[in-house]
Design a protein around this motif. Sequence first.
Motif, PDB file in Angstrom:
ATOM      1  N   GLY A   1      -4.967  10.702 -13.162  1.00 25.69           N
ATOM      2  CA  GLY A   1      -3.748  10.727 -12.378  1.00 25.69           C
ATOM      3  C   GLY A   1      -2.821  11.881 -12.705  1.00 25.69           C
TER       4      GLY A   1
ATOM      5  N   ILE B   1      -1.343  14.750  -9.965  1.00 25.85           N
ATOM      6  CA  ILE B   1       0.053  15.147  -9.748  1.00 25.85           C
ATOM      7  C   ILE B   1       0.200  16.659  -9.878  1.00 25.85           C
ATOM      8  CG2 ILE B   1       2.399  14.958 -10.660  1.00 25.85           C
ATOM      9  CD1 ILE B   1       1.612  12.089 -11.574  1.00 25.85           C
TER      10      ILE B   1
ATOM     11  N   VAL C   1       0.880   7.502  -9.459  1.00 24.18           N
ATOM     12  CA  VAL C   1       0.765   8.837  -8.870  1.00 24.18           C
ATOM     13  C   VAL C   1       1.485   8.870  -7.528  1.00 24.18           C
ATOM     14  CG1 VAL C   1      -0.829  10.506  -7.829  1.00 24.18           C
ATOM     15  CG2 VAL C   1      -1.380   9.455 -10.030  1.00 24.18           C
TER      16      VAL C   1
END
Length: 233
Positions: free
Chosen positions: A35, A39, A64
């Motif tokens: 995750g 991002i 996220v």
Amino acid sequence: MCAQIVLAEDDAKQAELVRRYLEREHHSVVVVVDGRAAIEEVRRRRPELLVLDVMLPKVDGLDVCRILRRESDVPVLMLTARSTEDDLLLGLDLGADDYMTKPFSPRELMARVRTLLRRTRLADTGTLLTIGTLTVDPVRHEVTRDGEVVDCTPGEFRLLAAMAPHPDRVFTRTQLLEHLHGYDRYITDRTIDAHVLNLRKKLERDPRKPVHLLTVYGIGYKLASGTRAPDAP
């Protein structure tokens, strides 16, 4: 319809399968396995779509989505083994644009991807829509009421954008579901009801007595062209 897509999936076989199908349709695909990397890649590349697994290491897919929605309107298609209605509604409430449960058909996934990309690109060429005291701006992905910006999730925005060109037209829940997410046996009428409930809290001066987003009992909802007293709460 070539697009830059970030695929966040920690299962190597699943990621390779989805990547191949996406590249077969001439998309440029960046695969990440956690995750945090998802991002960072969205921030760096500003892709046209994020295909996001929920069960990711370091930062899960729900977080996220929550983080990115504070700073980006990138379309998000969630992939998850969680299939309960509560999981679905949570994902949509956090700002996911679509939601598919595993196992899924790769062909259906590609159809969902095409639909999301098409809607995003159509919205980018849209014109300002004004309904009573509400304004929906498809280019800026912005809703205002009496000149003040209303903070909407992507799903809430698309619901308004679907109804705004047709003030006073009654939309069934099925029509709205098909417009927002496409057909999926895991999505129910409660999805639309949840969006409407949240929108009324944001748009109406008294959500118990709405004048903008009205219920038409036994059928669905309509966006009223004026600010008269509603026929139905």
